[in-house]
Every structure is written in C-alpha cells, then in structure tokens.
Design a protein around this motif. Structure first.
Motif, PDB file in Angstrom:
ATOM      1  N   ARG A   1       0.849  -1.199   0.000  1.00  0.00           N
ATOM      2  CA  ARG A   1       0.000   0.000   0.000  1.00  0.00           C
ATOM      3  C   ARG A   1       0.873   1.233   0.000  1.00  0.00           C
ATOM      4  O   ARG A   1       1.887   1.290   0.685  1.00  0.00           O
ATOM      5  N   PHE A   2       0.452   2.225  -0.750  1.00  0.00           N
ATOM      6  CA  PHE A   2       1.210   3.472  -0.839  1.00  0.00           C
ATOM      7  C   PHE A   2       1.203   4.186   0.507  1.00  0.00           C
ATOM      8  O   PHE A   2       0.166   4.277   1.153  1.00  0.00           O
ATOM      9  N   VAL A   3       2.342   4.638   0.927  1.00  0.00           N
ATOM     10  CA  VAL A   3       2.381   5.483   2.126  1.00  0.00           C
ATOM     11  C   VAL A   3       2.895   6.862   1.739  1.00  0.00           C
ATOM     12  O   VAL A   3       3.787   7.004   0.895  1.00  0.00           O
ATOM     13  N   ARG A   4       2.281   7.850   2.329  1.00  0.00           N
ATOM     14  CA  ARG A   4       2.685   9.227   2.073  1.00  0.00           C
ATOM     15  C   ARG A   4       3.745   9.584   3.110  1.00  0.00           C
ATOM     16  O   ARG A   4       3.509   9.418   4.299  1.00  0.00           O
ATOM     17  N   VAL A   5       4.892   9.987   2.622  1.00  0.00           N
ATOM     18  CA  VAL A   5       6.001  10.234   3.540  1.00  0.00           C
ATOM     19  C   VAL A   5       6.456  11.677   3.404  1.00  0.00           C
ATOM     20  O   VAL A   5       6.756  12.123   2.308  1.00  0.00           O
ATOM     21  N   PRO A   6       6.474  12.391   4.500  1.00  0.00           N
ATOM     22  CA  PRO A   6       7.035  13.742   4.407  1.00  0.00           C
ATOM     23  C   PRO A   6       8.549  13.640   4.309  1.00  0.00           C
ATOM     24  O   PRO A   6       9.186  12.960   5.103  1.00  0.00           O
ATOM     25  N   TYR A   7       9.104  14.231   3.277  1.00  0.00           N
ATOM     26  CA  TYR A   7      10.536  14.111   3.089  1.00  0.00           C
ATOM     27  C   TYR A   7      11.305  15.079   3.959  1.00  0.00           C
ATOM     28  O   TYR A   7      10.928  16.232   4.099  1.00  0.00           O
ATOM     29  N   ARG A   8      12.384  14.565   4.487  1.00  0.00           N
ATOM     30  CA  ARG A   8      13.359  15.465   5.085  1.00  0.00           C
ATOM     31  C   ARG A   8      13.976  16.218   3.920  1.00  0.00           C
ATOM     32  O   ARG A   8      14.461  15.609   2.970  1.00  0.00           O
ATOM     33  N   THR A   9      13.982  17.513   3.977  1.00  0.00           N
ATOM     34  CA  THR A   9      14.485  18.249   2.822  1.00  0.00           C
ATOM     35  C   THR A   9      15.982  18.428   2.889  1.00  0.00           C
ATOM     36  O   THR A   9      16.603  18.745   1.903  1.00  0.00           O
ATOM     37  N   HIS A  10      16.567  18.228   4.053  1.00  0.00           N
ATOM     38  CA  HIS A  10      18.010  18.347   4.079  1.00  0.00           C
ATOM     39  C   HIS A  10      18.637  17.178   4.824  1.00  0.00           C
ATOM     40  O   HIS A  10      18.006  16.545   5.667  1.00  0.00           O
ATOM     41  N   VAL A  11      19.852  16.908   4.477  1.00  0.00           N
ATOM     42  CA  VAL A  11      20.590  15.807   5.090  1.00  0.00           C
ATOM     43  C   VAL A  11      21.255  16.338   6.350  1.00  0.00           C
ATOM     44  O   VAL A  11      21.858  17.401   6.343  1.00  0.00           O
ATOM     45  N   GLY A  12      21.105  15.587   7.438  1.00  0.00           N
ATOM     46  CA  GLY A  12      21.695  16.008   8.707  1.00  0.00           C
ATOM     47  C   GLY A  12      23.204  16.144   8.605  1.00  0.00           C
ATOM     48  O   GLY A  12      23.871  15.353   7.941  1.00  0.00           O
ATOM     49  N   LEU A  13      23.715  17.169   9.245  1.00  0.00           N
ATOM     50  CA  LEU A  13      25.154  17.443   9.211  1.00  0.00           C
ATOM     51  C   LEU A  13      25.820  16.647  10.326  1.00  0.00           C
ATOM     52  O   LEU A  13      25.585  16.897  11.494  1.00  0.00           O
ATOM     53  N   SER A  14      26.617  15.676   9.947  1.00  0.00           N
ATOM     54  CA  SER A  14      27.352  14.899  10.936  1.00  0.00           C
ATOM     55  C   SER A  14      28.749  14.669  10.390  1.00  0.00           C
ATOM     56  O   SER A  14      28.998  14.796   9.194  1.00  0.00           O
ATOM     57  N   ARG A  15      29.636  14.302  11.286  1.00  0.00           N
ATOM     58  CA  ARG A  15      31.014  14.020  10.899  1.00  0.00           C
ATOM     59  C   ARG A  15      31.079  12.966   9.793  1.00  0.00           C
ATOM     60  O   ARG A  15      31.729  13.153   8.771  1.00  0.00           O
ATOM     61  N   ARG A  16      30.373  11.867  10.037  1.00  0.00           N
ATOM     62  CA  ARG A  16      30.412  10.775   9.056  1.00  0.00           C
ATOM     63  C   ARG A  16      29.826  11.211   7.724  1.00  0.00           C
ATOM     64  O   ARG A  16      30.304  10.820   6.664  1.00  0.00           O
ATOM     65  N   ALA A  17      28.768  12.009   7.782  1.00  0.00           N
ATOM     66  CA  ALA A  17      28.137  12.454   6.537  1.00  0.00           C
ATOM     67  C   ALA A  17      29.077  13.388   5.763  1.00  0.00           C
ATOM     68  O   ALA A  17      29.136  13.344   4.536  1.00  0.00           O
ATOM     69  N   ILE A  18      29.818  14.217   6.479  1.00  0.00           N
ATOM     70  CA  ILE A  18      30.756  15.122   5.805  1.00  0.00           C
ATOM     71  C   ILE A  18      31.868  14.305   5.139  1.00  0.00           C
ATOM     72  O   ILE A  18      32.215  14.527   3.972  1.00  0.00           O
ATOM     73  N   PHE A  19      32.412  13.333   5.879  1.00  0.00           N
ATOM     74  CA  PHE A  19      33.452  12.477   5.290  1.00  0.00           C
ATOM     75  C   PHE A  19      32.917  11.755   4.053  1.00  0.00           C
ATOM     76  O   PHE A  19      33.595  11.657   3.034  1.00  0.00           O
ATOM     77  N   ALA A  20      31.697  11.251   4.157  1.00  0.00           N
ATOM     78  CA  ALA A  20      31.119  10.509   3.025  1.00  0.00           C
ATOM     79  C   ALA A  20      30.943  11.438   1.824  1.00  0.00           C
ATOM     80  O   ALA A  20      31.285  11.083   0.699  1.00  0.00           O
ATOM     81  N   ARG A  21      30.426  12.638   2.053  1.00  0.00           N
ATOM     82  CA  ARG A  21      30.228  13.576   0.943  1.00  0.00           C
ATOM     83  C   ARG A  21      31.552  13.866   0.255  1.00  0.00           C
ATOM     84  O   ARG A  21      31.629  13.950  -0.975  1.00  0.00           O
ATOM     85  N   ASP A  22      32.605  14.026   1.049  1.00  0.00           N
ATOM     86  CA  ASP A  22      33.897  14.426   0.498  1.00  0.00           C
ATOM     87  C   ASP A  22      34.786  13.231   0.148  1.00  0.00           C
ATOM     88  O   ASP A  22      35.971  13.412  -0.155  1.00  0.00           O
ATOM     89  N   GLY A  23      34.215  12.047   0.200  1.00  0.00           N
ATOM     90  CA  GLY A  23      34.957  10.854  -0.199  1.00  0.00           C
ATOM     91  C   GLY A  23      36.130  10.524   0.716  1.00  0.00           C
ATOM     92  O   GLY A  23      37.090   9.895   0.278  1.00  0.00           O
ATOM     93  N   TRP A  24      36.063  10.942   1.959  1.00  0.00           N
ATOM     94  CA  TRP A  24      37.120  10.692   2.955  1.00  0.00           C
ATOM     95  C   TRP A  24      38.469  11.261   2.502  1.00  0.00           C
ATOM     96  O   TRP A  24      39.526  10.758   2.842  1.00  0.00           O
ATOM     97  N   ARG A  25      38.406  12.323   1.683  1.00  0.00           N
ATOM     98  CA  ARG A  25      39.630  12.969   1.183  1.00  0.00           C
ATOM     99  C   ARG A  25      39.691  14.402   1.697  1.00  0.00           C
ATOM    100  O   ARG A  25      38.668  15.072   1.807  1.00  0.00           O
TER     101      ARG A  25
END
Ligand code: ZN
Length: 177
Positions: A66-90
């Motif tokens: 069944r279809f569920v209506r999901v409110p999207y998070r419009t932004h990605v949470g800022l975390s250490r791991r997320a920053i490393f992932a975005r920047d390719g650990w470089r």
C-alpha cells in the motif's frame, strides 16, 4: 512473531508501492513486512530466513503493498560521518586521507557550522590552516561545498549501498511539487 535469526547483510531497502525508495530497515523488519503481507519481496539477498512455519529468502529489496505518504526530510543532517562521506574521505585541500573536519571560514571568526562551510581535511592541512581562510593562504577548494542531495542521500545518508539497491537508488529525483 517469526523466529528470524540475524543474518549477513545489514538491511533491506524499502520501496513505496510506487517503487520510490523510502528507507532502509533491518532484514528482520523487512521479513516481517513480507510475512504480514504489508510488502512483497522485489530482490532477494543472501541466505534463507526461517520462521516457525516457513522459510523465505532474505529480502534485500521489498515493496510496500500500500502506498504510504512520507514527508521528506528536505536536508541531510550534518554529521562528521556524513561530511566524510560527501567528500569521499579525502582532504579538500591536498586530497590526502581526511581525519578532521575543517570550517572553511573559521568558526573563531564567525564561520557557520553548515554544509556550505565544512569540508573533510587532513590533520596537517587543518593545523596549517588554523584560523585563516583558504584565500588568505592562497589555497583553493576544488568546488564550493554544498549540502548533499538526491534520493540516495535521502535514503541512505552516509551508509554504503548494497550493490543490489543501486538500480533503485539511481531513479531520477521526482520533480518538486
Ligand atoms: Zn590535507
């Protein structure tokens, strides 16, 4: 409650009834969705799950019935791991392995802790940079940092995708309503 033993593989991708990727859940949770007919298995993972009465292949991708209506998070949470992932650990400055987070415009001078002002950096560059801006040192960023976007980020965050999910996560972003 089925007696489902933990298996290899960290999770299962859940698709909406429309095949739009929604989230990642544990394999156990995905199996319960399938066993309770709330979802159907779209792609199998490795191995077999055994419940008291039945056995089913480990689900890797399931689709909600069944279809569920999901409110999207419009932004990605800022975390250490997320920053490393975005920047390719470089390191953003020397491209070496990154160990630290640098505020491009230094916090000590009012720089914000926001996607647009943080980059992964190696300890050496971070230390050399101190409370200076890249321009003051004659350093250049390859590109201005931005918040990550797209279905894969919304669904996975910094998590590495299972190769079986790639087809689903490459879906084009739906047009913003
Ligand atoms: Zn560096």
């Amino acid at each position: 409650m089925p007696d489902i033993r933990p298996t290899v593989g960290s999770g299962a991708l859940v698709l909406n009834a429309t095949y739009e990727p929604l989230c990642v859940v544990s394999v156990r949770r995905a199996a319960i969705l399938v066993l309770s007919a709330k979802a159907v298995c779209v792609a199998d993972g490795d191995g077999i799950l055994h419940s008291a009465r039945s056995a089913l292949p480990v689900p890797s991708v399931v689709r909600l019935t069944r279809f569920v209506r999901v409110p999207y998070r419009t932004h990605v949470g800022l975390s250490r791991r997320a920053i490393f992932a975005r920047d390719g650990w470089r390191c953003a400055y020397c491209r070496g392995p990154a160990e630290t987070i640098d505020h491009v415009f230094p916090r000590s001078r009012g720089g914000r802790h926001a996607w647009e002002n943080v980059v992964a950096a190696c300890a050496r560059c971070n230390h050399t940079k101190g409370d200076k801006t890249p321009a003051e040192l004659g350093w250049r960023l390859p590109a201005p940092p931005t918040a990550p976007k797209g279905i894969a980020w919304r669904v996975l965050g910094h998590r590495a995708p299972d190769p079986r999910w790639v087809d689903w996560l490459d879906l084009r972003e739906p047009e913003a309503a």
